[in-house]
Design an enzyme around this catalytic site. Structure first.
Site, PDB file in Angstrom:
ATOM      1  N   ILE A  29       0.822  -1.207   0.000  1.00  0.00           N
ATOM      2  CA  ILE A  29       0.000   0.000   0.000  1.00  0.00           C
ATOM      3  C   ILE A  29       0.858   1.260   0.000  1.00  0.00           C
ATOM      4  O   ILE A  29       0.557   2.235  -0.695  1.00  0.00           O
ATOM      5  CB  ILE A  29      -0.947  -0.011   1.216  1.00  0.00           C
ATOM      6  N   GLU A  30       1.936   1.249   0.768  1.00  0.00           N
ATOM      7  CA  GLU A  30       2.773   2.444   0.886  1.00  0.00           C
ATOM      8  C   GLU A  30       3.482   2.799  -0.418  1.00  0.00           C
ATOM      9  O   GLU A  30       3.515   3.966  -0.818  1.00  0.00           O
ATOM     10  CB  GLU A  30       3.817   2.249   1.992  1.00  0.00           C
ATOM     11  N   THR A  31       4.079   1.799  -1.077  1.00  0.00           N
ATOM     12  CA  THR A  31       4.950   2.108  -2.226  1.00  0.00           C
ATOM     13  C   THR A  31       4.797   1.151  -3.404  1.00  0.00           C
ATOM     14  O   THR A  31       5.637   1.148  -4.297  1.00  0.00           O
ATOM     15  CB  THR A  31       6.430   2.088  -1.793  1.00  0.00           C
TER      16      THR A  31
END
Length: 208
Positions: free
Chosen positions: A6-8
């Site tokens: 989700i972050e990157t």
């Protein structure tokens, strides 16, 4: 693994702004949170010295978050681990260290409880409840009816939970956050973020 996705997108989008520039600008041109970013700037400079990194080359988000898991400098210093035992804590380019570091963050800062759930389903039994906007469990399952909610069957009545309301295309849905819900809030204080991490992790588990 779901957090890094989700972050990157598993390291595909980690940010293209020099972290030194981001933190310097926010430290002196963003009064509302200047103290926080001054601390992060100091932590970043200490980090680059300790880990033998080039402060002028590291890139990240507009807020100064770095690497696969988008750690702020203080989190990098305090929670990053050398998960593949190669002698270096590298969450910028090493996915193994990044995964281990996210797990270490959740374990130490979030007090993660292994092999336990993040949330369980709930059902509304009355008018739309007025719920507290918090992340830490505060009410026992046995007292949920006072809020106009009930849990799924076979849940311990003495279990502490935090009721969650989410809007969907049909109206609202309700969940009960457990201790690991609070743990994930230490990473990002957003119920939508936490639920995205939870649902993504459930999807990933189907392929393991």
């Amino acid at each position: 693994a779901s957090i890094i996705g989700i972050e990157t997108k598993y390291g595909k989008i980690t940010g293209n702004i020099r972290v030194l520039d981001s933190l310097s600008t926010l430290s002196f041109d963003y009064p509302r949170r200047a103290e926080f970013f001054k601390i992060q700037l100091e932590e970043f400079l200490l980090l680059t010295e300790e880990e033998d990194l080039d402060a002028l080359k590291i890139k990240g988000s507009i807020a100064g978050a770095m690497g696969y898991g988008q750690f702020m400098p203080d989190s990098y210093r305090n929670y990053a681990v050398d998960f593949d035992f190669d002698g270096k804590r590298d969450i910028l380019d090493n996915p193994v260290d990044a995964i281990g570091s996210v797990a270490n963050f959740l374990s130490k800062k979030g007090k993660w409880e292994p092999n336990t759930k993040v949330v369980i389903k709930a059902q509304r039994i009355g008018e739309r409840p007025n719920l507290r906007s918090v992340f830490k469990p505060y009410i026992m399952v046995s007292n949920l009816e006072s809020l106009g909610l009930k849990s799924i069957p076979n849940v311990q009545s003495g279990l502490e939970v935090v009721p969650i309301e989410l809007e969907n295309h049909e109206g609202y849905e309700y969940w009960l956050g457990l201790r690991n819900y609070h743990s994930l809030s230490r990473y990002n204080k957003s119920k939508l973020y936490i639920m995205a991490v939870y649902e993504f992790s459930e999807s990933l588990a189907e392929f393991l």
